[in-house]
Design a protein around this motif. Structure first.
Motif, PDB file in Angstrom:
ATOM      1  N   GLY A 177       0.812  -1.214   0.000  1.00 20.42           N
ATOM      2  CA  GLY A 177       0.000   0.000   0.000  1.00 20.42           C
ATOM      3  C   GLY A 177       0.843   1.261   0.000  1.00 20.42           C
ATOM      4  N   ARG A 178       1.936   1.249   0.738  1.00 15.15           N
ATOM      5  CA  ARG A 178       2.816   2.418   0.764  1.00 15.15           C
ATOM      6  C   ARG A 178       3.447   2.663  -0.594  1.00 15.15           C
ATOM      7  NH1 ARG A 178       6.166   1.564   6.474  1.00 15.15           N
ATOM      8  NH2 ARG A 178       4.508   2.290   7.878  1.00 15.15           N
ATOM      9  N   SER A 179       3.870   1.588  -1.238  1.00 17.09           N
ATOM     10  CA  SER A 179       4.552   1.743  -2.529  1.00 17.09           C
ATOM     11  C   SER A 179       3.621   2.264  -3.609  1.00 17.09           C
ATOM     12  CB  SER A 179       5.168   0.409  -2.953  1.00 17.09           C
ATOM     13  OG  SER A 179       4.174  -0.538  -3.307  1.00 17.09           O
ATOM     14  N   LEU A 180       2.316   2.054  -3.442  1.00 20.51           N
ATOM     15  CA  LEU A 180       1.324   2.525  -4.411  1.00 20.51           C
ATOM     16  C   LEU A 180       0.672   3.840  -3.984  1.00 20.51           C
ATOM     17  CD1 LEU A 180      -0.319  -0.955  -5.104  1.00 20.51           C
ATOM     18  CD2 LEU A 180       0.918   0.421  -6.796  1.00 20.51           C
ATOM     19  N   ASP A 181       1.104   4.390  -2.847  1.00 25.44           N
ATOM     20  CA  ASP A 181       0.559   5.643  -2.304  1.00 25.44           C
ATOM     21  C   ASP A 181      -0.922   5.548  -1.986  1.00 25.44           C
ATOM     22  OD1 ASP A 181       3.014   7.011  -2.447  1.00 25.44           O
ATOM     23  OD2 ASP A 181       2.689   7.473  -4.568  1.00 25.44           O
ATOM     24  N   THR A 182      -1.363   4.353  -1.655  1.00 24.81           N
ATOM     25  CA  THR A 182      -2.776   4.165  -1.321  1.00 24.81           C
ATOM     26  C   THR A 182      -2.975   3.804   0.152  1.00 24.81           C
ATOM     27  OG1 THR A 182      -2.706   1.797  -1.855  1.00 24.81           O
ATOM     28  CG2 THR A 182      -3.309   3.317  -3.642  1.00 24.81           C
ATOM     29  N   GLY A 183      -1.928   3.344   0.805  1.00 25.94           N
ATOM     30  CA  GLY A 183      -2.095   2.693   2.092  1.00 25.94           C
ATOM     31  C   GLY A 183      -2.644   1.294   1.868  1.00 25.94           C
ATOM     32  N   GLY A 184      -2.378   0.415   2.801  1.00 22.59           N
ATOM     33  CA  GLY A 184      -2.872  -0.948   2.651  1.00 22.59           C
ATOM     34  C   GLY A 184      -2.852  -1.691   3.974  1.00 22.59           C
ATOM     35  N   HIS A 185      -3.754  -2.655   4.103  1.00 23.06           N
ATOM     36  CA  HIS A 185      -3.750  -3.515   5.286  1.00 23.06           C
ATOM     37  C   HIS A 185      -4.371  -4.858   4.942  1.00 23.06           C
ATOM     38  CE1 HIS A 185      -7.859  -1.826   5.536  1.00 23.06           C
ATOM     39  NE2 HIS A 185      -8.170  -2.889   6.255  1.00 23.06           N
ATOM     40  N   LEU A 186      -4.184  -5.801   5.844  1.00 23.51           N
ATOM     41  CA  LEU A 186      -4.649  -7.168   5.641  1.00 23.51           C
ATOM     42  C   LEU A 186      -6.063  -7.314   6.195  1.00 23.51           C
ATOM     43  CD1 LEU A 186      -3.101  -9.726   4.578  1.00 23.51           C
ATOM     44  CD2 LEU A 186      -2.742 -10.327   6.978  1.00 23.51           C
TER      45      LEU A 186
END
Length: 322
Positions: free
Chosen positions: A205-214
């Motif tokens: 998520g960080r690498s895509l500038d979206t944020g991400g979680h499981l």
């Protein structure tokens, strides 16, 4: 709690073996061990590789003397099926935490498959991964998650891990509980021991500038053991589901089939002379003629030396399968 805690306690047993359990969601790994102690009739139960309460899937349990085999299971590679949500980050890098950031409007809907695949490729192979701050890693003698709950800023160091396979199975647009546009990725991951799947979600998520979680995690394999062969904790009959020590050891290691005399000698700690036996880099399962696991041995320079004995007088769960 699930039904295993309401089932009758088993009679005390010294029977040894490996029990594969499909952990349900909402239970800790310690909960599963506690239930297995009740159902197996022994306090001597351990597990190889913790699963978070949110996660489901394979737990490998050792019963009685077979807990000695768990040392060799913990470090094996693992396979997971998971769902990564792009568009929101959380305080715990999974769905159990609070959302602490959301992607700007339009970023998630503008994502293209090739962009996701490129970032997934960057997280595949030998990588440096910083574990989640709510992991069980100890910092100055305390678990990181305990420090985080106390409001202490936990800085964990990156560590080398291997993600041998990271495959996106599907991408599903969705709307989160906060009304944000999100993208749910169903993924399959094969990785080394010590890899955090929620950290992969966070970093993707960080690498895509979206944020991400499981949002979902299921462990499907540890080394040679698969969840397809695992028992349901609510209905398992431990005596029927146990893999014998010899069976489990034969799945993990090369085997050495002994004569009756060799079985006795090895049980007494004697070195065995092995004509023309090749050196082995790891333990070898030494099997008696009756199918019992005598022990784990190291084979070098034409001799076998005991590494770990298994009690000859402890009932085991049947001969090794051919």
């Amino acid at each position: 709690m699930p039904d295993p805690f309401t089932r009758p306690r088993a009679e005390p047993s010294t029977r040894s073996g490996i029990l594969l359990v499909d952990k349900p969601g909402g239970m800790t790994s310690h909960d599963v061990v506690s239930a297995a102690r009740r159902l197996a009739g022994t306090r001597k139960v351990g597990h190889a590789g913790t699963l978070d309460p949110m996660a489901t899937g394979l737990l490998v349990l050792g019963i009685n003397s077979s807990t000695r085999l768990l040392t060799f299971v913990v470090g094996l590679d693992k396979e997971y099926l998971a769902t990564i949500r792009l568009g929101e980050a959380t305080t715990t890098d999974d769905a159990e935490g609070q959302v602490n950031s959301s992607a700007a409007a339009g970023i998630v809907t503008a994502l293209r498959q090739h962009e996701i695949d490129a970032r997934v490729d960057e997280l595949t192979g030998d990588i440096e991964q910083t574990p989640s701050t709510v992991s069980a890693i100890k910092v100055d003698g305390k678990r990181a998650y305990a420090l985080a709950r106390e409001g202490i800023d936990v800085q964990l160091k990156p560590r080398p891990v291997t993600v041998s396979e990271f495959e996106v199975l599907s991408c599903t647009p969705a709307t989160s509980a906060t009304g944000a546009d999100v993208l749910d990725l169903a993924v399959r991951v094969v990785c080394s021991s010590g890899t955090y799947i929620r950290a992969l979600a966070r970093d993707l998520g960080r690498s895509l500038d979206t944020g991400g979680h499981l949002t979902a995690l299921r462990r499907t394999r540890i080394g040679p053991f698969t969840v397809d062969a695992a028992a349901d904790l609510d209905t398992v009959v431990v005596a029927d589901a146990l893999l014998s020590p010899a069976h489990a050891a034969s799945e993990l290691f090369s085997t050495l089939h002994l004569s009756d005399e060799q079985s006795i000698d090895l049980g007494h700690g004697k070195r065995l002379a092995l004509r023309d036996a090749p050196d082995e880099t790891g333990p070898v399962a030494a099997i008696a003629p009756d199918g019992r696991l005598v022990g784990l041995v190291g084979v070098s320079a034409g001799a076998a030396k005991i590494l770990a004995n298994f009690p000859a007088d402890e009932p085991q769960s049947g001969p090794v399968e051919s």
